[in-house]
Design a protein around this motif. Structure first.
Motif, PDB file in Angstrom:
ATOM      1  N   UNK A  59     -87.659  91.076 -61.016  1.00  0.00           N
ATOM      2  CA  UNK A  59     -86.754  89.934 -61.166  1.00  0.00           C
ATOM      3  C   UNK A  59     -86.253  89.489 -59.793  1.00  0.00           C
ATOM      4  N   UNK A  60     -85.862  90.441 -58.960  1.00  0.00           N
ATOM      5  CA  UNK A  60     -85.392  90.105 -57.610  1.00  0.00           C
ATOM      6  C   UNK A  60     -86.481  89.402 -56.804  1.00  0.00           C
ATOM      7  N   UNK A  61     -87.710  89.896 -56.892  1.00  0.00           N
ATOM      8  CA  UNK A  61     -88.822  89.279 -56.153  1.00  0.00           C
ATOM      9  C   UNK A  61     -89.047  87.842 -56.615  1.00  0.00           C
ATOM     10  N   UNK A  62     -88.965  87.613 -57.904  1.00  0.00           N
ATOM     11  CA  UNK A  62     -89.141  86.260 -58.435  1.00  0.00           C
ATOM     12  C   UNK A  62     -88.005  85.364 -57.966  1.00  0.00           C
ATOM     13  N   UNK A  63     -86.772  85.855 -58.038  1.00  0.00           N
ATOM     14  CA  UNK A  63     -85.625  85.050 -57.598  1.00  0.00           C
ATOM     15  C   UNK A  63     -85.651  84.798 -56.093  1.00  0.00           C
ATOM     16  N   UNK A  64     -86.161  85.752 -55.313  1.00  0.00           N
ATOM     17  CA  UNK A  64     -86.277  85.557 -53.866  1.00  0.00           C
ATOM     18  C   UNK A  64     -87.117  84.332 -53.521  1.00  0.00           C
ATOM     19  N   UNK A  65     -88.072  83.998 -54.380  1.00  0.00           N
ATOM     20  CA  UNK A  65     -88.946  82.844 -54.151  1.00  0.00           C
ATOM     21  C   UNK A  65     -88.262  81.526 -54.511  1.00  0.00           C
ATOM     22  N   UNK A  66     -87.057  81.600 -55.076  1.00  0.00           N
ATOM     23  CA  UNK A  66     -86.275  80.419 -55.473  1.00  0.00           C
ATOM     24  C   UNK A  66     -87.091  79.425 -56.298  1.00  0.00           C
ATOM     25  N   UNK A  67     -87.558  79.883 -57.464  1.00  0.00           N
ATOM     26  CA  UNK A  67     -88.332  78.977 -58.329  1.00  0.00           C
ATOM     27  C   UNK A  67     -87.438  77.907 -58.943  1.00  0.00           C
ATOM     28  N   UNK A  68     -88.059  76.961 -59.628  1.00  0.00           N
ATOM     29  CA  UNK A  68     -87.293  75.890 -60.270  1.00  0.00           C
ATOM     30  C   UNK A  68     -86.440  76.421 -61.419  1.00  0.00           C
ATOM     31  N   UNK A  69     -86.863  77.515 -62.044  1.00  0.00           N
ATOM     32  CA  UNK A  69     -86.142  78.171 -63.136  1.00  0.00           C
ATOM     33  C   UNK A  69     -86.828  79.506 -63.397  1.00  0.00           C
ATOM     34  N   UNK A  70     -86.174  80.377 -64.189  1.00  0.00           N
ATOM     35  CA  UNK A  70     -86.739  81.681 -64.553  1.00  0.00           C
ATOM     36  C   UNK A  70     -86.491  81.928 -66.037  1.00  0.00           C
ATOM     37  N   UNK A  71     -87.533  82.407 -66.726  1.00  0.00           N
ATOM     38  CA  UNK A  71     -87.413  82.805 -68.123  1.00  0.00           C
ATOM     39  C   UNK A  71     -87.763  84.285 -68.213  1.00  0.00           C
ATOM     40  N   UNK A  72     -86.864  85.053 -68.796  1.00  0.00           N
ATOM     41  CA  UNK A  72     -87.063  86.491 -68.988  1.00  0.00           C
ATOM     42  C   UNK A  72     -87.264  86.721 -70.485  1.00  0.00           C
ATOM     43  N   UNK A  73     -88.471  87.151 -70.865  1.00  0.00           N
ATOM     44  CA  UNK A  73     -88.842  87.311 -72.271  1.00  0.00           C
ATOM     45  C   UNK A  73     -88.719  88.777 -72.673  1.00  0.00           C
ATOM     46  N   UNK A  74     -87.788  89.062 -73.578  1.00  0.00           N
ATOM     47  CA  UNK A  74     -87.536  90.430 -74.027  1.00  0.00           C
ATOM     48  C   UNK A  74     -88.007  90.680 -75.456  1.00  0.00           C
ATOM     49  N   UNK A  75     -88.847  89.815 -75.989  1.00  0.00           N
ATOM     50  CA  UNK A  75     -89.261  89.975 -77.383  1.00  0.00           C
ATOM     51  C   UNK A  75     -90.075  91.247 -77.632  1.00  0.00           C
TER      52      UNK A  75
ATOM     53  N   UNK B  31     -81.818  77.938 -62.539  1.00  0.00           N
ATOM     54  CA  UNK B  31     -81.560  78.058 -63.970  1.00  0.00           C
ATOM     55  C   UNK B  31     -82.277  79.289 -64.541  1.00  0.00           C
ATOM     56  N   UNK B  32     -81.612  79.985 -65.451  1.00  0.00           N
ATOM     57  CA  UNK B  32     -82.080  81.280 -65.950  1.00  0.00           C
ATOM     58  C   UNK B  32     -81.912  81.324 -67.464  1.00  0.00           C
ATOM     59  N   UNK B  33     -82.912  81.835 -68.160  1.00  0.00           N
ATOM     60  CA  UNK B  33     -82.842  81.953 -69.615  1.00  0.00           C
ATOM     61  C   UNK B  33     -83.455  83.272 -70.058  1.00  0.00           C
ATOM     62  N   UNK B  34     -82.923  83.798 -71.165  1.00  0.00           N
ATOM     63  CA  UNK B  34     -83.412  85.040 -71.748  1.00  0.00           C
ATOM     64  C   UNK B  34     -83.920  84.727 -73.152  1.00  0.00           C
ATOM     65  N   UNK B  35     -85.130  85.208 -73.451  1.00  0.00           N
ATOM     66  CA  UNK B  35     -85.707  85.045 -74.776  1.00  0.00           C
ATOM     67  C   UNK B  35     -85.618  86.382 -75.492  1.00  0.00           C
ATOM     68  N   UNK B  36     -84.970  86.374 -76.650  1.00  0.00           N
ATOM     69  CA  UNK B  36     -84.819  87.599 -77.440  1.00  0.00           C
ATOM     70  C   UNK B  36     -84.690  87.216 -78.907  1.00  0.00           C
ATOM     71  N   UNK B  37     -85.431  87.936 -79.756  1.00  0.00           N
ATOM     72  CA  UNK B  37     -85.362  87.632 -81.180  1.00  0.00           C
ATOM     73  C   UNK B  37     -85.362  88.885 -82.060  1.00  0.00           C
ATOM     74  N   UNK B  38     -85.201  90.043 -81.441  1.00  0.00           N
ATOM     75  CA  UNK B  38     -85.231  91.279 -82.218  1.00  0.00           C
ATOM     76  C   UNK B  38     -83.850  91.926 -82.265  1.00  0.00           C
ATOM     77  N   UNK B  39     -83.617  92.635 -83.333  1.00  0.00           N
ATOM     78  CA  UNK B  39     -82.331  93.297 -83.528  1.00  0.00           C
ATOM     79  C   UNK B  39     -82.050  94.315 -82.424  1.00  0.00           C
TER      80      UNK B  39
END
Length: 122
Positions: A39-55, A81-89
């Motif tokens: 995650x740090x490596x991805x953020x270091x590149x300063x992308x337009x946004x980041x999506x973290x998928x935890x499904x 901008x940062x978003x987390x994808x999660x759909x499990x209990x």
């Protein structure tokens, strides 16, 4: 690392240079350091946004929750901008119990997250 539930992070690129980090396995004190590094490596590149998928995460411990909060705050400081994808209990329940669900931008699907991120970065 728990051999029964290996932790992996796969990074792919969505539209317009937005990285999608798909995490699988457990996300706890024993396994979260490599995920945090990615995650740090991805953020270091300063992308337009980041999506973290935890499904595909089977267990979310307190260290995993801290990783999510720290990533969200770091992305905010960088203006990413940062978003987390999660759909499990097994992921949503600890986030709700710790009330972190009120802080993190949570979405049930990658498409919902991407749509929301487009609105934020527009």
């Amino acid at each position: 690392m728990n051999e029964q539930t290996p932790r992996r992070v796969a990074v792919t690129e969505l539209r317009r240079g937005t990285p999608l980090l798909a995490v699988s396995g457990d996300l706890d004190a024993e396994t979260c350091r490599p995920v945090a590094s990615e995650v740090d490596a991805v953020l270091d590149a300063r992308p337009t946004a980041v999506v973290l998928d935890l499904r595909a995460v089977g267990f979310l411990g307190s260290a995993g929750i801290a990783l999510l909060v720290n990533a969200h705050h770091r992305a905010g400081r960088l203006g990413v901008p940062f978003a987390v994808v999660a759909d499990t209990r097994c992921v949503l329940r600890p986030l709700r119990m710790s009330q972190v669900d009120a802080v993190l931008p949570l979405y049930a699907t990658v498409d919902e997250a991407v749509t929301a991120l487009r609105l934020v970065s527009a």
